[in-house]
Motif scaffolding. Structure first.
Motif, PDB file in Angstrom:
ATOM      1  N   GLU A  51       0.844  -1.193   0.000  1.00 12.11           N
ATOM      2  CA  GLU A  51       0.000   0.000   0.000  1.00 12.11           C
ATOM      3  C   GLU A  51       0.885   1.251   0.000  1.00 12.11           C
ATOM      4  O   GLU A  51       1.773   1.394   0.829  1.00 12.11           O
ATOM      5  CB  GLU A  51      -0.917   0.034   1.226  1.00 12.11           C
ATOM      6  CG  GLU A  51      -2.007  -1.006   1.197  1.00 12.11           C
ATOM      7  CD  GLU A  51      -3.108  -0.712   2.208  1.00 12.11           C
ATOM      8  OE1 GLU A  51      -3.165   0.426   2.724  1.00 12.11           O
ATOM      9  OE2 GLU A  51      -3.912  -1.627   2.487  1.00 12.11           O
ATOM     10  N   ILE A  52       0.593   2.156  -0.969  1.00 13.47           N
ATOM     11  CA  ILE A  52       1.357   3.404  -1.074  1.00 13.47           C
ATOM     12  C   ILE A  52       0.383   4.554  -1.165  1.00 13.47           C
ATOM     13  O   ILE A  52      -0.587   4.489  -1.917  1.00 13.47           O
ATOM     14  CB  ILE A  52       2.250   3.427  -2.333  1.00 13.47           C
ATOM     15  CG1 ILE A  52       3.001   2.112  -2.479  1.00 13.47           C
ATOM     16  CG2 ILE A  52       3.211   4.586  -2.307  1.00 13.47           C
ATOM     17  CD1 ILE A  52       3.093   1.658  -3.880  1.00 13.47           C
ATOM     18  N   VAL A  53       0.652   5.622  -0.395  1.00 13.05           N
ATOM     19  CA  VAL A  53      -0.130   6.859  -0.547  1.00 13.05           C
ATOM     20  C   VAL A  53       0.412   7.576  -1.766  1.00 13.05           C
ATOM     21  O   VAL A  53       1.582   7.946  -1.820  1.00 13.05           O
ATOM     22  CB  VAL A  53      -0.006   7.757   0.699  1.00 13.05           C
ATOM     23  CG1 VAL A  53      -0.746   9.074   0.467  1.00 13.05           C
ATOM     24  CG2 VAL A  53      -0.578   7.042   1.915  1.00 13.05           C
ATOM     25  N   GLU A  54      -0.474   7.775  -2.787  1.00 16.52           N
ATOM     26  CA  GLU A  54      -0.008   8.465  -3.996  1.00 16.52           C
ATOM     27  C   GLU A  54       0.200   9.942  -3.697  1.00 16.52           C
ATOM     28  O   GLU A  54      -0.600  10.574  -3.016  1.00 16.52           O
ATOM     29  CB  GLU A  54      -1.009   8.316  -5.136  1.00 16.52           C
ATOM     30  CG  GLU A  54      -0.421   8.796  -6.440  1.00 16.52           C
ATOM     31  CD  GLU A  54      -1.450   8.919  -7.550  1.00 16.52           C
ATOM     32  OE1 GLU A  54      -1.042   8.870  -8.700  1.00 16.52           O
ATOM     33  OE2 GLU A  54      -2.619   9.091  -7.232  1.00 16.52           O
ATOM     34  N   TYR A  67      -1.432  -1.452  -4.071  1.00 18.45           N
ATOM     35  CA  TYR A  67      -2.611  -0.723  -3.591  1.00 18.45           C
ATOM     36  C   TYR A  67      -2.247   0.760  -3.475  1.00 18.45           C
ATOM     37  O   TYR A  67      -1.215   1.101  -2.899  1.00 18.45           O
ATOM     38  CB  TYR A  67      -3.027  -1.202  -2.200  1.00 18.45           C
ATOM     39  CG  TYR A  67      -3.514  -2.632  -2.118  1.00 18.45           C
ATOM     40  CD1 TYR A  67      -4.844  -2.907  -1.798  1.00 18.45           C
ATOM     41  CD2 TYR A  67      -2.651  -3.708  -2.320  1.00 18.45           C
ATOM     42  CE1 TYR A  67      -5.295  -4.223  -1.695  1.00 18.45           C
ATOM     43  CE2 TYR A  67      -3.099  -5.024  -2.229  1.00 18.45           C
ATOM     44  CZ  TYR A  67      -4.421  -5.263  -1.913  1.00 18.45           C
ATOM     45  OH  TYR A  67      -4.873  -6.556  -1.812  1.00 18.45           O
ATOM     46  N   ILE A  68      -3.089   1.636  -4.029  1.00 17.49           N
ATOM     47  CA  ILE A  68      -2.898   3.073  -3.842  1.00 17.49           C
ATOM     48  C   ILE A  68      -3.804   3.522  -2.710  1.00 17.49           C
ATOM     49  O   ILE A  68      -5.028   3.463  -2.806  1.00 17.49           O
ATOM     50  CB  ILE A  68      -3.206   3.857  -5.135  1.00 17.49           C
ATOM     51  CG1 ILE A  68      -2.250   3.420  -6.249  1.00 17.49           C
ATOM     52  CG2 ILE A  68      -3.073   5.351  -4.891  1.00 17.49           C
ATOM     53  CD1 ILE A  68      -0.786   3.652  -5.958  1.00 17.49           C
ATOM     54  N   ASP A  69      -3.188   3.964  -1.615  1.00 14.00           N
ATOM     55  CA  ASP A  69      -3.912   4.270  -0.376  1.00 14.00           C
ATOM     56  C   ASP A  69      -4.342   5.747  -0.347  1.00 14.00           C
ATOM     57  O   ASP A  69      -3.713   6.612  -0.961  1.00 14.00           O
ATOM     58  CB  ASP A  69      -3.003   3.969   0.818  1.00 14.00           C
ATOM     59  CG  ASP A  69      -3.796   3.818   2.110  1.00 14.00           C
ATOM     60  OD1 ASP A  69      -3.153   3.753   3.178  1.00 14.00           O
ATOM     61  OD2 ASP A  69      -5.043   3.775   2.060  1.00 14.00           O
ATOM     62  N   ASP A  70      -5.425   6.019   0.408  1.00 15.73           N
ATOM     63  CA  ASP A  70      -5.932   7.392   0.610  1.00 15.73           C
ATOM     64  C   ASP A  70      -6.176   8.112  -0.704  1.00 15.73           C
ATOM     65  O   ASP A  70      -5.962   9.321  -0.823  1.00 15.73           O
ATOM     66  CB  ASP A  70      -4.953   8.216   1.470  1.00 15.73           C
ATOM     67  CG  ASP A  70      -4.875   7.702   2.894  1.00 15.73           C
ATOM     68  OD1 ASP A  70      -5.780   6.946   3.284  1.00 15.73           O
ATOM     69  OD2 ASP A  70      -3.920   8.047   3.602  1.00 15.73           O
ATOM     70  N   PHE A  71      -6.622   7.387  -1.722  1.00 15.00           N
ATOM     71  CA  PHE A  71      -6.835   7.997  -3.039  1.00 15.00           C
ATOM     72  C   PHE A  71      -7.988   8.992  -2.968  1.00 15.00           C
ATOM     73  O   PHE A  71      -9.041   8.707  -2.411  1.00 15.00           O
ATOM     74  CB  PHE A  71      -7.133   6.929  -4.092  1.00 15.00           C
ATOM     75  CG  PHE A  71      -7.041   7.443  -5.499  1.00 15.00           C
ATOM     76  CD1 PHE A  71      -5.808   7.572  -6.118  1.00 15.00           C
ATOM     77  CD2 PHE A  71      -8.178   7.814  -6.192  1.00 15.00           C
ATOM     78  CE1 PHE A  71      -5.708   8.049  -7.405  1.00 15.00           C
ATOM     79  CE2 PHE A  71      -8.086   8.295  -7.479  1.00 15.00           C
ATOM     80  CZ  PHE A  71      -6.849   8.409  -8.090  1.00 15.00           C
ATOM     81  N   GLY A  72      -7.778  10.172  -3.550  1.00 12.11           N
ATOM     82  CA  GLY A  72      -8.799  11.221  -3.535  1.00 12.11           C
ATOM     83  C   GLY A  72      -8.568  12.261  -2.467  1.00 12.11           C
ATOM     84  O   GLY A  72      -9.235  13.298  -2.448  1.00 12.11           O
TER      85      GLY A  72
END
Length: 635
Positions: A513-516, A541-546
């Motif tokens: 999981e990575i925060v983009e 996994y792209i975390d905290d998307f948006g």
């Protein structure tokens, strides 16, 4: 003597430069008007026959569809009808008429091909997306009148003629005819003359500019050229990088200001409006601060640094200035169009004594911690950093180092649920530190303090080791682990993941999981390393998307497997229309890109039902499971 006087006084050179610029502008204006007049006359003569043929063609297609009540559906499903129209469009093609095709606009507003008369490899297939680059494609739905799109080129005019095909006073289809008309030779001669004239004028202007630079160099500071942000007209990060060692921090208080929910402004109104908001924010800050004393810097996307002069060393006047910045922004009506305004709020973190820090970066980090705390308390606040604050809310770097050495770094685990089956899919491993007193400390009290330090990497290595050991001893277990952008480009961490990845039974059960963020997009090796991890079997996994920086194209480039929508958006999905629209658009994109979606912060049944309605595949939150130690998991 006169020449010497002029060259010494830059005002004369500026006036002369303006005069020459005006002459060039008038010349260009006259030339453009002449070219338009000739082009208009040429068009009038040359395209009348094509327009007549196109009108007849649209009437013929309308006649073929006279018994249809759903043009798009019938043409798609009726092969004979489609063939007739296609044959008819093909007949229209000539040496000058290059393309003839029917398009429609789907329920998402996307233009798509329905019938294409083109032959060979350029032929479009049914439902192929058609990108429009001119507003007249949209205007035709309002005016219901034919539209003419001209694309002037050097030797010819490329023209697209759009004819609406209307059913029940509604534009159902658009017949598009692309053709070209050769320009008359005189236009080319005029353009050639213009080139020589403009080249001569440009040479003169360049000579004047060089003279201006020579004469005015002593009056222009470097910070007003290379060190000024072109969008907001305040200092940029280059200025900070160059000047931070020369700023006496003891003379200032340091504030970090961040625009609240700026991502939502960009998503709702577009980046043009976002840029307009940034300019207005910068203007408000500049008007509230003192031009000769205070320093305003655009530090990143929507983050500003403000250094406020503390002349009397008592913090009262600088804090009054900062309060004025804060209240002026609250009261200001930010214009997003000629008729609309919105309210914008900011969060501010303040370091009152930056001079006590060893470096500017250390001083900024304390202001950043205060900013983080302001956001954590609900945003729209000014938060002042203090040692007491740090003691109450954050671990110290030494405490974190001791926890690593004393093996008090651990993980709690939270279930991720498959929405189709309501059953466990896998777990997310969440960082925790056990204090010496036995209390559990969460990441929000740990990570801001060690951001960008080697201790952050050591924490990541420890968490990876914990997850690896759990996977080795529990063959039916699947876990996600969180990494930050710096971890992805760190050779030692990449080496650990490569070593784990030699065992496919480990890599296929360990999600990354990575925060983009802008960092990961800009890091040269990040994409390469993520693709390496994908090849080893890890899921991305792209975390905290948006929640902040979002780059849809980058998701496809790194072959993302999952998007985790930011919990702060999910928890407002029932009462906030913008949050709902953001989630809906993310889900729509993810389905098109074949990326699965996880909703975080699912706290109750109503939110759960709403995200299931939207087609989100997985859920995570307190409604299902509160994070707990591995030994307490019921699997």
């Amino acid at each position: 003597m006169k020449t010497k006087s002029i060259t010494k006084n830059p005002k004369y050179l500026i006036l002369f430069s303006l005069f020459m610029s005006l002459c060039m502008g008038l010349l260009l204006y006259g030339t453009i008007k002449l070219e338009k007049k000739l082009s208009s006359k040429m068009l009038e003569i040359s395209i009348s026959d094509v327009i007549s043929i196109s009108q007849n063609s649209s009437e013929a297609i309308y006649w073929l569809l006279k018994d249809s009540k759903n043009y798009v559906k019938d043409i798609k499903e009726n092969v004979e009808l489609h063939t007739k129209i296609e044959r008819f469009l093909t007949i229209l093609l000539t040496k000058n008429i290059k393309y003839s095709y029917l398009v429609y606009r789907d329920k998402n507003g996307i233009f798509r091909f329905l019938v294409d008369g083109t032959k060979g490899e350029e032929k479009a297939f049914i439902n192929q997306k058609f990108d429009v680059d001119n507003p007249k494609w949209l205007e035709i739905y309002e005016t219901k009148n034919p539209q003419l799109i001209k694309q002037p080129l050097l030797h010819q005019l490329s023209i697209t003629y759009l004819i609406p095909i209307i059913y029940e006073n509604r534009v159902e289809l658009i017949l598009a005819i692309d053709f070209s008309v050769k320009k008359i030779e005189d236009i080319n001669k005029i353009i050639t003359v213009i080139k020589y004239i403009i080249a001569g004028i440009i040479f003169i202007i360049l000579s004047i500019i060089i003279a201006l630079i020579i004469q005015t160099a002593k009056y222009i500071s470097v910070k007003h050229t290379a060190f000024v942000d072109s969008l907001t007209n305040v200092y940029n990060r280059n200025y900070l990088q160059e000047s931070k060692d020369f700023i006496n921090l003891s003379d200032f208080i340091l504030a970090a200001l961040d625009i609240d929910h700026f991502k939502q402004i960009n998503d709702s109104y577009g980046h043009t409006v976002g840029d307009r908001i940034l300019r207005q924010i910068a203007d408000v800050i500049k008007h509230a601060t003192r031009q000769n004393d205070d320093i305003v810097i655009r530090y990143g996307g929507e983050e500003f640094l403000i250094l406020i002069k503390n002349k009397r060393k008592n913090n009262v006047l600088p804090l009054d200035t900062l309060e004025r910045v804060f209240s002026n922004i609250q009261e200001y009506k930010f214009r997003i169009s000629n008729t609309e305004t919105i309210n914008v709020t900011v969060s501010i973190g303040v370091n009152l004594v930056p001079g006590k820090s060893r470096t500017f970066q250390d001083a900024f980090k304390l202001a950043d911690i205060a900013l983080y705390n302001a956001k954590n308390k609900g945003r729209n606040k000014i938060e002042i950093y203090s040692n007491e604050q740090k003691d109450d809310f954050y671990m110290t770097i030494n405490e974190i180092k001791d926890a690593i050495e004393e093996n008090r770094v651990t993980c709690f685990y939270q279930k991720i649920i498959d929405n189709d089956t309501d059953k466990l899919s896998h777990y997310e491993a969440l960082l925790r530190i056990i204090s010496k007193e036995g209390t559990i400390i969460t990441p929000d009290k740990i990570l801001p303090v060690i951001k960008g330090t080697f201790i952050s990497r050591n924490i990541t290595k420890r968490v990876l080791k914990i997850c690896y050991e759990k996977l080795k001893t529990n063959p039916d277990l699947a876990l996600n682990v969180n990494l930050n952008p710096q971890d992805i480009i760190n050779d030692s961490i990449l080496s650990i993941l490569k070593d784990y990845g030699k065992d496919k039974n480990i890599s296929t059960r360990l999600g990354i999981e990575i925060v983009e963020s802008e960092d990961i997009v800009n890091y040269k090796d990040a994409k390469t390393n993520l693709l390496i991890l994908k090849e080893l079997g890890y899921k991305i996994y792209i975390d905290d998307f948006g929640s902040g920086y979002s780059n849809f194209i980058y998701l496809t480039e790194i072959k993302t497997d999952f998007i985790k929508i930011d919990g702060n958006i999910i928890k407002k999905i029932l009462e906030d229309d913008i949050s709902f629209l953001v989630v809906k658009s993310i889900v729509s994109f993810a389905k098109e890109a074949k990326i699965k979606v996880i909703a975080e912060y699912v706290s109750d049944e109503k939110i759960y039902e709403k995200i299931r309605e939207l087609g989100i595949e997985y859920s995570q939150g307190f409604y299902f499971h509160i994070p707990e130690e591995f030994s307490k998991l019921k699997r």
